[in-house]
Design a protein around this motif. Structure first.
Motif, PDB file in Angstrom:
ATOM      1  N   MET A   1      84.164  48.943  19.272  1.00 20.60           N
ATOM      2  CA  MET A   1      82.781  49.021  18.805  1.00 20.60           C
ATOM      3  C   MET A   1      82.770  49.517  17.364  1.00 20.60           C
ATOM      4  N   ASP A   2      82.966  48.590  16.436  1.00 26.39           N
ATOM      5  CA  ASP A   2      83.080  48.911  15.018  1.00 26.39           C
ATOM      6  C   ASP A   2      81.757  48.593  14.328  1.00 26.39           C
ATOM      7  N   GLU A   3      81.027  49.637  13.915  1.00 26.69           N
ATOM      8  CA  GLU A   3      79.729  49.429  13.289  1.00 26.69           C
ATOM      9  C   GLU A   3      79.843  48.903  11.861  1.00 26.69           C
ATOM     10  N   ARG A   4      81.063  48.785  11.347  1.00 26.37           N
ATOM     11  CA  ARG A   4      81.256  48.260   9.992  1.00 26.37           C
ATOM     12  C   ARG A   4      81.297  46.730   9.969  1.00 26.37           C
ATOM     13  N   VAL A   5      81.316  46.109  11.143  1.00 26.02           N
ATOM     14  CA  VAL A   5      81.380  44.654  11.235  1.00 26.02           C
ATOM     15  C   VAL A   5      79.974  44.072  11.143  1.00 26.02           C
ATOM     16  N   GLU A   6      79.822  43.035  10.324  1.00 23.80           N
ATOM     17  CA  GLU A   6      78.528  42.367  10.204  1.00 23.80           C
ATOM     18  C   GLU A   6      78.212  41.606  11.485  1.00 23.80           C
ATOM     19  N   VAL A   7      77.007  41.810  12.007  1.00 22.55           N
ATOM     20  CA  VAL A   7      76.572  41.111  13.213  1.00 22.55           C
ATOM     21  C   VAL A   7      75.142  40.618  13.008  1.00 22.55           C
ATOM     22  N   PRO A   8      74.733  39.573  13.730  1.00 23.51           N
ATOM     23  CA  PRO A   8      73.357  39.087  13.610  1.00 23.51           C
ATOM     24  C   PRO A   8      72.394  39.993  14.360  1.00 23.51           C
ATOM     25  N   GLU A   9      71.154  40.032  13.907  1.00 25.05           N
ATOM     26  CA  GLU A   9      70.113  40.718  14.658  1.00 25.05           C
ATOM     27  C   GLU A   9      69.632  39.786  15.769  1.00 25.05           C
ATOM     28  N   ILE A  10      69.213  40.368  16.875  1.00 20.53           N
ATOM     29  CA  ILE A  10      68.761  39.595  18.027  1.00 20.53           C
ATOM     30  C   ILE A  10      67.233  39.518  17.992  1.00 20.53           C
ATOM     31  N   THR A  11      66.717  38.304  17.889  1.00 23.43           N
ATOM     32  CA  THR A  11      65.276  38.087  17.880  1.00 23.43           C
ATOM     33  C   THR A  11      64.809  37.689  19.277  1.00 23.43           C
TER      34      THR A  11
ATOM     35  N   THR B   1      60.236  52.893  29.315  1.00 22.32           N
ATOM     36  CA  THR B   1      59.766  52.061  28.212  1.00 22.32           C
ATOM     37  C   THR B   1      60.803  51.001  27.845  1.00 22.32           C
ATOM     38  N   PRO B   2      60.368  49.808  27.379  1.00 23.63           N
ATOM     39  CA  PRO B   2      61.327  48.786  26.938  1.00 23.63           C
ATOM     40  C   PRO B   2      62.164  49.282  25.759  1.00 23.63           C
ATOM     41  N   VAL B   3      63.364  48.728  25.629  1.00 24.63           N
ATOM     42  CA  VAL B   3      64.300  49.115  24.574  1.00 24.63           C
ATOM     43  C   VAL B   3      64.319  48.039  23.501  1.00 24.63           C
ATOM     44  N   GLN B   4      64.057  48.441  22.261  1.00 25.23           N
ATOM     45  CA  GLN B   4      64.153  47.522  21.131  1.00 25.23           C
ATOM     46  C   GLN B   4      65.622  47.410  20.719  1.00 25.23           C
ATOM     47  N   LEU B   5      66.116  46.188  20.578  1.00 29.52           N
ATOM     48  CA  LEU B   5      67.533  45.969  20.284  1.00 29.52           C
ATOM     49  C   LEU B   5      67.803  46.129  18.790  1.00 29.52           C
ATOM     50  N   ASN B   6      67.711  47.376  18.356  1.00 26.57           N
ATOM     51  CA  ASN B   6      67.743  47.686  16.926  1.00 26.57           C
ATOM     52  C   ASN B   6      69.037  48.405  16.539  1.00 26.57           C
ATOM     53  N   HIS B   7      70.165  47.821  16.922  1.00 23.93           N
ATOM     54  CA  HIS B   7      71.461  48.407  16.569  1.00 23.93           C
ATOM     55  C   HIS B   7      72.526  47.320  16.631  1.00 23.93           C
TER      56      HIS B   7
ATOM     57  N   LEU C   1      73.727  46.033   5.779  1.00 23.17           N
ATOM     58  CA  LEU C   1      72.684  46.517   4.884  1.00 23.17           C
ATOM     59  C   LEU C   1      71.443  45.642   4.966  1.00 23.17           C
ATOM     60  N   GLY C   2      70.297  46.288   5.096  1.00 19.03           N
ATOM     61  CA  GLY C   2      69.026  45.598   5.206  1.00 19.03           C
ATOM     62  C   GLY C   2      68.645  45.240   6.623  1.00 19.03           C
ATOM     63  N   LYS C   3      69.611  45.296   7.533  1.00 13.74           N
ATOM     64  CA  LYS C   3      69.346  44.964   8.928  1.00 13.74           C
ATOM     65  C   LYS C   3      69.073  46.233   9.730  1.00 13.74           C
ATOM     66  N   PHE C   4      68.490  46.037  10.900  1.00 18.09           N
ATOM     67  CA  PHE C   4      68.292  47.112  11.868  1.00 18.09           C
ATOM     68  C   PHE C   4      67.494  48.285  11.278  1.00 18.09           C
ATOM     69  N   GLN C   5      66.497  47.953  10.466  1.00 20.77           N
ATOM     70  CA  GLN C   5      65.678  48.979   9.834  1.00 20.77           C
ATOM     71  C   GLN C   5      64.366  49.217  10.568  1.00 20.77           C
ATOM     72  N   ASP C   6      63.794  48.151  11.107  1.00 21.36           N
ATOM     73  CA  ASP C   6      62.497  48.222  11.770  1.00 21.36           C
ATOM     74  C   ASP C   6      62.698  47.930  13.253  1.00 21.36           C
ATOM     75  N   ALA C   7      62.153  48.783  14.103  1.00 26.05           N
ATOM     76  CA  ALA C   7      62.368  48.632  15.535  1.00 26.05           C
ATOM     77  C   ALA C   7      61.801  47.328  16.088  1.00 26.05           C
ATOM     78  N   TYR C   8      60.792  46.776  15.415  1.00 22.69           N
ATOM     79  CA  TYR C   8      60.082  45.628  15.977  1.00 22.69           C
ATOM     80  C   TYR C   8      60.260  44.335  15.186  1.00 22.69           C
TER      81      TYR C   8
END
Length: 317
Positions: free
Chosen positions: A229-239, A295-301, A11-18
């Motif tokens: 590939m369990d989307e229910r697991v908390e993972v860090p966002e990649i900066t 186009t480049p891929v934003q790592l938003n998942h 929750l709160g993560k992976f909301q904005d592509a950039y």
């Protein structure tokens, strides 16, 4: 059919592509070395696995059958864009459910590409007409064609727990036919059974030796082990800073080297996706042409972090 909606997590993560949740620049990956173009032949499958990432089943036609003409169009685009692609991959669903599977493979092989087909090696592949088509491809193109067989575990009990009672025996029957007829094979398994990678590879090695399969269990290209590939697991966002922190290059991530073509139910034309693992995420649909897909891929998942950047996965041979 199972619900195609993503579960609530991170929750709160992976909301904005950039921008990440804490305000940092999100990492992106340019298409720096296009080596593999994947075609999803359709989500229909002869079985329904417990944890299929694409929710394939005998009823799921969310992605409909591609045709040989549509595949040929994208092969023409590879030439026009001068992409240095070496491999064409076909996935599903079960690719051999698609009546044009062998024709699509032949078209790619005739263009000089290596071809990789992902299959469960069960009844769709073992139909008389399909076997005849495969034999003709092997005769004409030899080891340019590889079939990667889904063997979720090296034991019948755990494989059948995922794929249904009797599935292991049917898959081995298909693999034995491929062995007897000189096909090049690889295997895809899972790493979710509470055993180490070394233990898993030892188990596959014993299975391959028992059945005389010429597959190297220690080679990650021949025996590919995928995490759940369990989307229910908390993972860090990649900066963008993570590349230096992890000492990792964007070139090493799967979307630097591959794209996938799908055709959604009701769509007039196929679409090109950034990732083979995210067929239902609209933000990873790049357009209908390979030019748009550059186009480049934003790592938003979450999969971008857990599966690709941190896990180092690759679907290619």
């Amino acid at each position: 059919m199972k619900d195609l909606q993503k579960p609530v997590a991170n929750l709160g993560k992976f909301q904005d592509a950039y921008v990440t949740a804490d305000g940092q620049d999100r990492a992106s990956v340019p298409l720096s070395r296009p080596e593999t173009l994947w075609f999803n032949t359709g989500t229909l499958c002869n079985i329904e696995c417990s944890n299929c990432y694409i929710l394939s089943s005998p009823a799921n036609d969310a992605l409909v059958y591609l045709t040989e003409a549509e595949v040929r169009s994208y092969l023409d685009q590879i030439a026009a864009r001068a992409w240095p692609v070496r491999e064409i991959g076909f996935t599903g669903g079960e690719p051999f459910m698609n009546p044009e599977m062998t024709a699509m493979a032949r078209t790619a092989l005739e263009r000089g590409f290596e071809v990789l087909i992902l299959t469960n090696a069960m009844r769709p592949m073992m139909r008389k007409t399909v076997r005849a088509g495969l034999l003709a491809l092997r005769e004409a193109f030899g080891d340019k064609l590889t079939l990667r067989i889904s063997v979720d575990h090296h034991s019948a009990d755990l494989h059948d727990k995922e794929r249904g009672t009797g599935s292991f025996a049917k898959t081995l029957e298909g693999m034995e036919w491929l062995r007897e007829n000189g096909f090049r094979m690889a295997v895809a398994g899972r790493t979710v059974w509470g055993e180490s990678e070394a233990e898993a590879r030892a188990g596959y090695a014993a299975l391959f030796e028992q059945h005389g399969f010429a597959i190297d269990a220690q080679d990650p290209g021949q025996t590919v082990l995928f995490p759940e590939m369990d989307e229910r697991v908390e993972v860090p966002e990649i900066t963008s800073a993570c590349w230096g922190i992890l000492d990792k290059s964007p070139d090493s991530v799967m979307c630097a080297s591959s794209r996938m073509v799908v055709k959604r139910k009701g769509a007039e034309t196929p679409a090109v996706l950034a990732c083979t693992l995210l067929p239902y995420a609209p933000e990873f649909e790049l357009g209908t042409t390979l030019a748009e897909a550059e186009t480049p891929v934003q790592l938003n998942h979450p999969h971008c972090a857990k599966f690709c950047v941190l896990g180092g996965a690759s679907c290619s041979a």
